[in-house]
Design a protein around this motif. Structure first.
Motif, PDB file in Angstrom:
ATOM      1  N   VAL A 174       0.840  -1.205   0.000  1.00  0.00           N
ATOM      2  CA  VAL A 174       0.000   0.000   0.000  1.00  0.00           C
ATOM      3  C   VAL A 174       0.874   1.254   0.000  1.00  0.00           C
ATOM      4  O   VAL A 174       0.617   2.208  -0.736  1.00  0.00           O
ATOM      5  N   ALA A 175       1.939   1.256   0.804  1.00  0.00           N
ATOM      6  CA  ALA A 175       2.850   2.406   0.843  1.00  0.00           C
ATOM      7  C   ALA A 175       3.503   2.617  -0.519  1.00  0.00           C
ATOM      8  O   ALA A 175       3.647   3.760  -0.976  1.00  0.00           O
ATOM      9  N   LEU A 176       3.878   1.538  -1.190  1.00  0.00           N
ATOM     10  CA  LEU A 176       4.493   1.641  -2.508  1.00  0.00           C
ATOM     11  C   LEU A 176       3.518   2.243  -3.517  1.00  0.00           C
ATOM     12  O   LEU A 176       3.895   3.112  -4.317  1.00  0.00           O
ATOM     13  N   VAL A 177       2.269   1.812  -3.472  1.00  0.00           N
ATOM     14  CA  VAL A 177       1.252   2.366  -4.370  1.00  0.00           C
ATOM     15  C   VAL A 177       1.075   3.857  -4.105  1.00  0.00           C
ATOM     16  O   VAL A 177       0.997   4.658  -5.052  1.00  0.00           O
ATOM     17  N   VAL A 178       1.016   4.249  -2.849  1.00  0.00           N
ATOM     18  CA  VAL A 178       0.854   5.666  -2.502  1.00  0.00           C
ATOM     19  C   VAL A 178       2.049   6.474  -3.002  1.00  0.00           C
ATOM     20  O   VAL A 178       1.883   7.559  -3.561  1.00  0.00           O
ATOM     21  N   ILE A 179       3.257   5.949  -2.834  1.00  0.00           N
ATOM     22  CA  ILE A 179       4.457   6.653  -3.304  1.00  0.00           C
ATOM     23  C   ILE A 179       4.407   6.837  -4.814  1.00  0.00           C
ATOM     24  O   ILE A 179       4.660   7.934  -5.330  1.00  0.00           O
ATOM     25  N   PHE A 180       4.069   5.776  -5.554  1.00  0.00           N
ATOM     26  CA  PHE A 180       3.967   5.888  -7.010  1.00  0.00           C
ATOM     27  C   PHE A 180       2.903   6.901  -7.416  1.00  0.00           C
ATOM     28  O   PHE A 180       3.088   7.673  -8.354  1.00  0.00           O
ATOM     29  N   TYR A 181       1.786   6.908  -6.709  1.00  0.00           N
ATOM     30  CA  TYR A 181       0.701   7.839  -7.005  1.00  0.00           C
ATOM     31  C   TYR A 181       1.155   9.279  -6.788  1.00  0.00           C
ATOM     32  O   TYR A 181       0.936  10.142  -7.636  1.00  0.00           O
ATOM     33  N   VAL A 182       1.806   9.532  -5.668  1.00  0.00           N
ATOM     34  CA  VAL A 182       2.277  10.889  -5.360  1.00  0.00           C
ATOM     35  C   VAL A 182       3.332  11.331  -6.372  1.00  0.00           C
ATOM     36  O   VAL A 182       3.295  12.472  -6.868  1.00  0.00           O
ATOM     37  N   VAL A 183       4.261  10.457  -6.725  1.00  0.00           N
ATOM     38  CA  VAL A 183       5.289  10.802  -7.698  1.00  0.00           C
ATOM     39  C   VAL A 183       4.659  11.091  -9.067  1.00  0.00           C
ATOM     40  O   VAL A 183       5.042  12.041  -9.740  1.00  0.00           O
ATOM     41  N   THR A 184       3.671  10.274  -9.459  1.00  0.00           N
ATOM     42  CA  THR A 184       2.987  10.499 -10.732  1.00  0.00           C
ATOM     43  C   THR A 184       2.282  11.847 -10.738  1.00  0.00           C
ATOM     44  O   THR A 184       2.360  12.599 -11.709  1.00  0.00           O
ATOM     45  N   LEU A 185       1.581  12.170  -9.657  1.00  0.00           N
ATOM     46  CA  LEU A 185       0.914  13.463  -9.586  1.00  0.00           C
ATOM     47  C   LEU A 185       1.916  14.603  -9.640  1.00  0.00           C
ATOM     48  O   LEU A 185       1.663  15.627 -10.278  1.00  0.00           O
ATOM     49  N   ALA A 186       3.053  14.439  -8.995  1.00  0.00           N
ATOM     50  CA  ALA A 186       4.073  15.483  -8.993  1.00  0.00           C
ATOM     51  C   ALA A 186       4.645  15.682 -10.399  1.00  0.00           C
ATOM     52  O   ALA A 186       4.871  16.815 -10.813  1.00  0.00           O
ATOM     53  N   LYS A 187       4.838  14.596 -11.139  1.00  0.00           N
ATOM     54  CA  LYS A 187       5.376  14.717 -12.497  1.00  0.00           C
ATOM     55  C   LYS A 187       4.351  15.326 -13.448  1.00  0.00           C
ATOM     56  O   LYS A 187       4.701  16.135 -14.296  1.00  0.00           O
ATOM     57  N   ILE A 188       3.106  14.964 -13.317  1.00  0.00           N
ATOM     58  CA  ILE A 188       2.063  15.499 -14.194  1.00  0.00           C
ATOM     59  C   ILE A 188       1.813  16.973 -13.858  1.00  0.00           C
ATOM     60  O   ILE A 188       1.689  17.799 -14.753  1.00  0.00           O
ATOM     61  N   GLY A 189       1.764  17.284 -12.581  1.00  0.00           N
ATOM     62  CA  GLY A 189       1.466  18.650 -12.156  1.00  0.00           C
ATOM     63  C   GLY A 189       2.626  19.611 -12.299  1.00  0.00           C
ATOM     64  O   GLY A 189       2.458  20.817 -12.445  1.00  0.00           O
ATOM     65  N   GLY A 190       3.843  19.087 -12.287  1.00  0.00           N
ATOM     66  CA  GLY A 190       4.997  19.967 -12.258  1.00  0.00           C
ATOM     67  C   GLY A 190       5.596  20.120 -13.598  1.00  0.00           C
ATOM     68  O   GLY A 190       6.419  20.877 -13.953  1.00  0.00           O
TER      69      GLY A 190
END
Length: 44
Positions: free
Chosen positions: A28-44
């Motif tokens: 679950v932590a790994l999924v959350v990390i991937f999700y946050v990183v993906t959002l950061a790359k798309i948003g940034g």
């Protein structure tokens, strides 16, 4: 035909349960990390 199943002691069952929970939390932590990183790359 004989029953070849392994019978676990209560301590072994508890250890298996803790291990399963730890793996679940890790996944679950790994999924959350991937999700946050993906959002950061798309948003940034």
């Amino acid at each position: 035909m004989q029953d070849d199943r392994i019978t676990l002691t209560p301590e072994e069952q508890a250890a298996r349960r803790r291990r399963s929970v730890a793996i679940g939390v890790f996944l679950v932590a790994l999924v959350v990390i991937f999700y946050v990183v993906t959002l950061a790359k798309i948003g940034g």
